[in-house]
Design a protein around this motif. Structure first.
Motif, short mmCIF file in Angstrom:
data_model
loop_
_atom_site.label_atom_id
_atom_site.label_comp_id
_atom_site.label_asym_id
_atom_site.label_seq_id
_atom_site.Cartn_x
_atom_site.Cartn_y
_atom_site.Cartn_z
N SER A 207 0.83 -1.21 0.00
CA SER A 207 0.00 0.00 0.00
C SER A 207 0.86 1.25 0.00
CB SER A 207 -0.91 0.01 1.23
OG SER A 207 -1.61 -1.19 1.30
N LEU A 208 1.92 1.23 0.83
CA LEU A 208 2.82 2.40 0.93
C LEU A 208 3.47 2.71 -0.41
CD1 LEU A 208 4.67 2.19 4.35
CD2 LEU A 208 3.44 4.15 3.42
N ILE A 209 3.95 1.64 -1.05
CA ILE A 209 4.61 1.84 -2.35
C ILE A 209 3.60 2.38 -3.36
CG2 ILE A 209 5.70 0.63 -4.30
CD1 ILE A 209 7.00 -1.25 -2.26
N ASN A 210 2.38 1.86 -3.30
CA ASN A 210 1.35 2.33 -4.22
C ASN A 210 1.02 3.80 -4.00
OD1 ASN A 210 0.52 0.67 -6.24
ND2 ASN A 210 -0.94 -0.46 -4.99
N ILE A 211 1.07 4.23 -2.75
CA ILE A 211 0.77 5.64 -2.45
C ILE A 211 1.96 6.51 -2.87
CG2 ILE A 211 0.40 7.28 -0.55
CD1 ILE A 211 -1.08 4.87 0.88
N LYS B 28 6.12 -1.30 -13.44
CA LYS B 28 7.43 -1.56 -14.05
C LYS B 28 7.60 -3.05 -14.30
CE LYS B 28 9.86 2.32 -12.00
NZ LYS B 28 10.70 2.70 -10.88
N GLN B 29 8.45 -3.33 -15.26
CA GLN B 29 8.70 -4.72 -15.65
C GLN B 29 9.27 -5.54 -14.48
OE1 GLN B 29 10.63 -5.24 -19.55
NE2 GLN B 29 11.99 -6.68 -18.51
N GLY B 30 8.60 -6.58 -14.09
CA GLY B 30 9.10 -7.51 -13.08
C GLY B 30 8.93 -7.07 -11.63
N ALA B 31 8.41 -5.86 -11.41
CA ALA B 31 8.33 -5.35 -10.04
C ALA B 31 7.33 -6.15 -9.20
CB ALA B 31 7.94 -3.87 -10.05
N PHE B 32 6.17 -6.42 -9.76
CA PHE B 32 5.16 -7.14 -8.99
C PHE B 32 5.59 -8.58 -8.73
CE2 PHE B 32 1.12 -9.38 -8.26
CZ PHE B 32 0.66 -8.63 -7.20
N GLU B 33 6.25 -9.18 -9.71
CA GLU B 33 6.74 -10.55 -9.54
C GLU B 33 7.76 -10.61 -8.40
OE1 GLU B 33 6.38 -9.03 -12.38
OE2 GLU B 33 5.16 -10.30 -13.66
N TRP C 116 10.21 -15.32 -17.02
CA TRP C 116 11.39 -15.20 -16.14
C TRP C 116 12.63 -14.72 -16.90
CZ3 TRP C 116 10.32 -14.94 -11.25
CH2 TRP C 116 9.17 -15.57 -10.78
N ASP C 117 12.51 -14.54 -18.21
CA ASP C 117 13.65 -14.05 -18.99
C ASP C 117 13.74 -12.52 -18.96
OD1 ASP C 117 14.46 -16.58 -19.74
OD2 ASP C 117 13.01 -16.65 -21.40
N GLN C 118 12.69 -11.88 -18.53
CA GLN C 118 12.72 -10.42 -18.49
C GLN C 118 13.73 -9.93 -17.45
OE1 GLN C 118 9.07 -8.59 -17.04
NE2 GLN C 118 8.41 -10.56 -16.21
N THR C 119 14.27 -8.76 -17.70
CA THR C 119 15.27 -8.21 -16.78
C THR C 119 14.69 -7.00 -16.05
OG1 THR C 119 16.16 -6.90 -18.58
CG2 THR C 119 17.27 -8.98 -18.10
N ILE C 120 15.28 -6.75 -14.89
CA ILE C 120 14.79 -5.59 -14.12
C ILE C 120 15.97 -4.74 -13.66
CG2 ILE C 120 12.60 -6.56 -13.33
CD1 ILE C 120 14.04 -7.27 -10.71
#
Lengths: 189, 97
Positions: A46-50, A58-63, B66-70
């Motif tokens: 929640s904090l990050i969302n606020i 961003k790519q891969g952030a939620f994963e 899983w191949d994507q980069t961050i």
């Protein structure tokens, strides 16, 4: 109840009088702590969302968040269960012959000891503090003959009643012990 | 730039360690716990919650590329520091004296 025949040295007419564990209130701070810890990943999300709503886009952030939060939850859950085991496996059994003390110390420490009731010299119950008084739980100290160390029943329910009953049982057992031709406990020099 | 798959490997390593701890815990519980329904029920709940979390994550991870980069550092610093508006190659503003 426990099957006393599984415990070494049990007598044919041995009966369980008390089967005691720590009071449930002792576990409450751990459970509250776990609930607080459980809220942390959600709070961070929640904090990050606020603070920065585009972060999880961003790519891969939620994963990455799911990886971290799931592992955090799993270890917190394990910690809670280990605390529960620590509580659940601490047992004091009072029979009409003896007192059996089984204590779990962490995951790898375990102590088992027993005290014959005819050796009991003194039983002290102790209820100290507001919470202990309200919920009627406390500690019992049992002093045995010729032993410097004491048995302790920690944080058990109705300690005064248990202490009184242990003293009664010890008295009965001492009389029976003397009738069998043994010397009274505490009279030998 | 770090491949996301590296984090999955780290997660799996931690999960393997976790499995060892869980196994030890279960052995202790079932060996020393009294054979009562409550012992089995609490052990079942413990395992069921772990299974639910691991399976849920597993199902979600199946659909992840899983191949994507961050960008780990830029992602983290972006959380704490607001974007100044400057980019790497941009000249600083002229401030009149």
């Amino acid at each position: 109840m426990i099957d006393l025949s599984n415990i070494p040295g049990s007598q044919p007419d041995e009966q369980t009088v008390f089967f005691l564990r720590r009071h449930w209130f002792v576990m409450l701070p751990v459970i509250i702590g776990f609930c607080v810890v459980l809220v942390l990943p959600v709070a961070v999300y929640s904090l990050i969302n606020i603070q920065s709503p585009e972060f999880f886009l961003k790519q891969g952030a939620f994963e990455l968040y799911v990886l971290g939060a799931s592992m955090f939850f799993l270890y917190a859950w394990l910690f809670l269960f280990q605390n529960y085991i620590d509580w659940y496996l601490d047992i004091w059994i009072v029979t009409n012959y003896r007192i059996i003390n089984i204590e779990q110390h962490g995951l790898f420490g375990r102590t088992m000891s027993e005290l014959m009731l005819y050796n009991v010299q003194d039983v002290t119950s102790e209820i100290i503090g507001l919470i202990h008084t309200v919920f009627d739980y406390g500690t019992i100290h049992i002093q045995s003959a010729g032993e410097t160390s004491r048995f302790e029943f920690e944080d058990i329910e109705h300690p005064n009643h248990v202490a009184k009953r242990v003293l009664e049982l010890a008295h009965i057992r001492k009389i029976q012990h003397q009738r069998k031709g043994n010397e009274p406990i505490g009279t030998t020099i | 730039m770090v491949p996301l798959g590296y984090f999955l490997i780290a997660w799996l390593v931690l999960l393997a360690c976790y499995a060892v701890f869980v196994l030890i815990t279960l052995i202790q519980m079932l060996r020393h716990g009294l054979p009562s329904p409550f012992t089995y029920l609490s052990t079942f709940i413990f395992i069921a919650v772990i299974a639910a979390v691991v399976l849920g994550c597993g199902m979600y991870f199946l659909n992840v590329d899983w191949d994507q980069t961050i960008h780990v550092l830029s992602g983290v610093t972006g959380l704490f520091f607001k974007d100044s508006g400057l980019t790497g190659g941009e000249a600083p503003l002229d401030i009149p004296l």
